[in-house]
Design a protein around this motif. Structure first.
Motif, PDB file in Angstrom:
ATOM      1  N   GLN A 229      62.745  57.058  26.478  1.00 25.55           N
ATOM      2  CA  GLN A 229      62.316  55.991  25.581  1.00 25.55           C
ATOM      3  C   GLN A 229      61.710  56.557  24.304  1.00 25.55           C
ATOM      4  N   ALA A 230      60.972  57.649  24.413  1.00 27.29           N
ATOM      5  CA  ALA A 230      60.389  58.272  23.228  1.00 27.29           C
ATOM      6  C   ALA A 230      61.462  58.810  22.290  1.00 27.29           C
ATOM      7  N   LEU A 231      62.599  59.196  22.833  1.00 28.74           N
ATOM      8  CA  LEU A 231      63.711  59.690  22.018  1.00 28.74           C
ATOM      9  C   LEU A 231      64.566  58.561  21.456  1.00 28.74           C
ATOM     10  N   GLY A 232      64.275  57.341  21.880  1.00 29.49           N
ATOM     11  CA  GLY A 232      65.076  56.218  21.421  1.00 29.49           C
ATOM     12  C   GLY A 232      66.393  56.103  22.137  1.00 29.49           C
ATOM     13  N   ALA A 233      66.483  56.655  23.346  1.00 29.13           N
ATOM     14  CA  ALA A 233      67.718  56.618  24.130  1.00 29.13           C
ATOM     15  C   ALA A 233      67.456  55.917  25.444  1.00 29.13           C
ATOM     16  N   GLY A 234      68.489  55.303  25.975  1.00 29.49           N
ATOM     17  CA  GLY A 234      68.384  54.633  27.257  1.00 29.49           C
ATOM     18  C   GLY A 234      68.980  55.478  28.356  1.00 29.49           C
ATOM     19  N   ALA A 235      69.206  54.841  29.492  1.00 28.75           N
ATOM     20  CA  ALA A 235      69.829  55.541  30.615  1.00 28.75           C
ATOM     21  C   ALA A 235      71.265  55.892  30.276  1.00 28.75           C
ATOM     22  N   ALA A 236      71.831  56.798  31.063  1.00 23.76           N
ATOM     23  CA  ALA A 236      73.187  57.264  30.793  1.00 23.76           C
ATOM     24  C   ALA A 236      74.202  56.177  31.064  1.00 23.76           C
ATOM     25  N   ALA A 237      75.256  56.176  30.240  1.00 20.52           N
ATOM     26  CA  ALA A 237      76.374  55.264  30.472  1.00 20.52           C
ATOM     27  C   ALA A 237      77.238  55.816  31.586  1.00 20.52           C
ATOM     28  N   SER A 238      78.199  55.024  32.025  1.00 15.93           N
ATOM     29  CA  SER A 238      79.071  55.457  33.114  1.00 15.93           C
ATOM     30  C   SER A 238      79.933  56.621  32.652  1.00 15.93           C
ATOM     31  N   GLY A 239      80.140  57.579  33.542  1.00 20.99           N
ATOM     32  CA  GLY A 239      80.977  58.731  33.203  1.00 20.99           C
ATOM     33  C   GLY A 239      80.144  59.900  32.712  1.00 20.99           C
ATOM     34  N   THR A 240      80.731  61.098  32.766  1.00 16.67           N
ATOM     35  CA  THR A 240      80.025  62.302  32.343  1.00 16.67           C
ATOM     36  C   THR A 240      79.769  62.314  30.850  1.00 16.67           C
ATOM     37  N   ALA A 241      80.727  61.786  30.043  1.00 14.67           N
ATOM     38  CA  ALA A 241      80.568  61.795  28.587  1.00 14.67           C
ATOM     39  C   ALA A 241      79.382  60.964  28.144  1.00 14.67           C
ATOM     40  N   GLY A 242      78.962  59.992  28.965  1.00 17.02           N
ATOM     41  CA  GLY A 242      77.843  59.144  28.583  1.00 17.02           C
ATOM     42  C   GLY A 242      76.520  59.860  28.582  1.00 17.02           C
ATOM     43  N   LEU A 243      76.419  61.012  29.228  1.00 14.92           N
ATOM     44  CA  LEU A 243      75.157  61.758  29.267  1.00 14.92           C
ATOM     45  C   LEU A 243      74.778  62.285  27.888  1.00 14.92           C
ATOM     46  N   THR A 244      75.747  62.691  27.080  1.00 13.85           N
ATOM     47  CA  THR A 244      75.456  63.300  25.770  1.00 13.85           C
ATOM     48  C   THR A 244      75.480  62.288  24.630  1.00 13.85           C
ATOM     49  N   ARG A 245      75.917  61.084  24.836  1.00 13.52           N
ATOM     50  CA  ARG A 245      76.074  60.098  23.768  1.00 13.52           C
ATOM     51  C   ARG A 245      74.718  59.538  23.345  1.00 13.52           C
ATOM     52  N   TYR A 246      74.412  59.689  22.061  1.00 10.06           N
ATOM     53  CA  TYR A 246      73.144  59.201  21.514  1.00 10.06           C
ATOM     54  C   TYR A 246      73.453  58.284  20.337  1.00 10.06           C
ATOM     55  N   GLU A 247      73.070  57.031  20.430  1.00 10.51           N
ATOM     56  CA  GLU A 247      73.319  56.051  19.373  1.00 10.51           C
ATOM     57  C   GLU A 247      72.078  55.905  18.498  1.00 10.51           C
ATOM     58  N   VAL A 248      72.250  56.163  17.210  1.00 12.74           N
ATOM     59  CA  VAL A 248      71.173  55.975  16.232  1.00 12.74           C
ATOM     60  C   VAL A 248      71.239  54.540  15.752  1.00 12.74           C
ATOM     61  N   ARG A 249      70.154  53.787  15.978  1.00 14.10           N
ATOM     62  CA  ARG A 249      70.132  52.356  15.645  1.00 14.10           C
ATOM     63  C   ARG A 249      69.144  52.066  14.518  1.00 14.10           C
ATOM     64  N   ALA A 250      69.423  50.980  13.796  1.00 15.70           N
ATOM     65  CA  ALA A 250      68.558  50.598  12.677  1.00 15.70           C
ATOM     66  C   ALA A 250      67.247  50.029  13.206  1.00 15.70           C
ATOM     67  N   PRO A 251      66.103  50.560  12.768  1.00 14.64           N
ATOM     68  CA  PRO A 251      64.820  50.028  13.232  1.00 14.64           C
ATOM     69  C   PRO A 251      64.413  48.717  12.563  1.00 14.64           C
ATOM     70  N   MET A 252      65.100  48.350  11.471  1.00 14.85           N
ATOM     71  CA  MET A 252      64.767  47.122  10.742  1.00 14.85           C
ATOM     72  C   MET A 252      66.012  46.640  10.003  1.00 14.85           C
TER      73      MET A 252
END
Length: 440
Positions: A229-252
């Motif tokens: 949560q501190a990194l702004g990431a949630g739990a992993a998505a399904s599949g191995t590739a989901g472990l490395t996927r990091y989505e940068v989202r707009a804070p406002m």
């Protein structure tokens, strides 16, 4: 020798005895036609057309005759309620009765002298409102897989701006998954030992050890979850590739004013990659001379020179507490409403800032002024709408000084003329409709 017959020659050339008969027949026909023409002239019939045409050819004035078939009546067109311009193509106007003015809440007021608050003219620069802007930093090192927005795009809060592949994020998510599995196992052991202890089958010590292991597993899993949560990431998505996927989202919600990222780039964990800002309000920063510090106070109103008088006024929101040693001036900041996005950061402006003096010296009297609400901008010029009879005439004006209530009129309007001081935008809209109708 036989004699040739003359019969054909006699048939072609009639004998002298037959000629008088044919001549008499021709004279009778001419007399009959003459009598018929005279009768037609006396009756005024169609036969007179030939005579009239001949008379006109000789230069005689034609004699008007009543038409034999009655022409359809001509209906006069009614005058339009709204006209685009006067008969000579000069002033633009719209016809509005007193009742229409009252129904549309268009208030009339006489132009005349007014007292304007004195102002201080200062150079400034439009800047971002730092209270409504944010730098977006990924907080994780990794490689850029996708960029979803560009500079100038408007985004909503929570919208995905970019996708990064991060091995550090994969480690954190793997740690969370392991902690969750250990927690599930510890929970099962704890529940079983608790049941056995309650049934007096197992010792209390076994139950207490299972409970302690369960609580430690809960703490470990929660710690891993908080790191993500501190990194702004949630739990992993399904599949191995989901472990490395990091989505940068707009804070406002706002506009992307700066973009420093491209696909394939390797990012550091502390490098800003976007800057978002709400351009609905901006700042104007200016240097305030020391001698003017006593004349201004927080909340003073100001206007940008050259801006339409209908634009919202600026508000002095901050005066610096220190004075620069070399310039002998303090930094001042004004809040600039920017609802239509016409102002841009970095734009130089000249601000007429109201002074906070008291007494007669704080005001100046001008001979002709109108209310700020009366001014409209159309086709690159400032206008007021003047009452002339049953018409509201668009009058181009040249403006001078102004404050938060009145604006001086240097040219285009005389004292005593009545103008639309409230809801003048209704007249402007009617003029626009009229111009569109005449264009078609």
């Amino acid at each position: 020798m036989m004699k040739k017959s003359n019969t054909p020659t006699e048939a072609t050339n009639p004998s002298p005895a037959a000629r008088p008969k044919k001549q008499a027949l021709a004279v009778a026909m001419v007399l009959a036609l003459g009598l018929a023409g005279g009768w037609a002239i006396l009756r005024g019939g169609p036969a007179v057309a030939g005579a009239d045409a001949h008379a006109h050819g000789e230069g005689e004035a034609p004699h008007e005759e009543a038409p034999s078939v009655a022409a359809p009546p001509v209906v006069a067109a009614s005058a339009p309620a709204v006209a685009a311009s006067s008969a000579d193509g000069g002033e633009e106007f719209v016809e509005l009765s007193d009742e229409q003015l009252q129904r549309q809440a268009i208030r009339l007021e006489a132009a005349g002298p007014a007292k304007l608050a004195r102002s201080l003219e200062l150079l400034g620069e439009v800047k971002l409102n730092q209270d409504r802007s944010v730098l977006v930093t990924p907080r994780l090192a990794g490689q850029v897989e996708a960029v979803r927005v560009s500079a100038g795009d408007r985004v909503q809060a929570g919208q995905v701006l970019a996708v990064i592949s991060s091995q550090a994020l994969a480690d954190q998510r793997s740690e969370l998954l392991a902690a969750q599995k250990r927690l599930a196992l510890a929970r099962g052991v704890y529940e079983r030992e608790k049941k056995l202890w309650e049934e007096k089958i197992s010792a209390e010590q076994d139950y207490l050890q299972a409970r302690q292991a369960f609580q430690e597993a809960e703490i470990t899993a929660e710690n891993a979850r908080q790191k993500l949560q501190a990194l702004g990431a949630g739990a992993a998505a399904s599949g191995t590739a989901g472990l490395t996927r990091y989505e940068v989202r707009a804070p406002m919600a706002g506009v992307v004013v700066e973009k420093k990222i491209s696909v394939g780039e390797v990012l550091k964990d502390d490098a800003p990659i976007f800057q978002l800002a709400d351009l609905g309000t901006l700042w104007v920063e200016l240097s305030l001379p020391v001698q003017a510090l006593g004349q201004l106070q927080i909340g003073a109103r100001g206007r940008i020179q050259g801006a339409p008088a209908s634009e919202p006024a600026l508000t002095l929101s901050h005066i610096g507490s220190t004075v620069a040693e070399q310039s002998r001036s303090a930094m001042a900041r004004l809040l600039l409403p920017n609802p239509r996005g016409q102002w841009r950061p970095g734009q130089p402006v000249t601000v007429a800032l109201q002074t906070g003096q008291t007494g007669a010296s704080a005001e100046v009297t001008v001979p002709v002024a109108v209310r700020n609400e009366a001014l409209q901008s159309r086709e690159g010029r400032d206008e007021v709408y003047v009452r002339e009879g049953q018409r509201m005439v668009a009058r181009a004006v040249r403006l001078g000084r102004s404050d938060d209530r009145h604006t001086e009129v240097l040219q285009g309007l005389s004292a005593g003329e009545r103008y639309a001081s409230a809801n003048s935008f209704v007249v402007k809209a009617d003029l626009g409709k009229s111009a569109a109708a005449h264009a078609h």
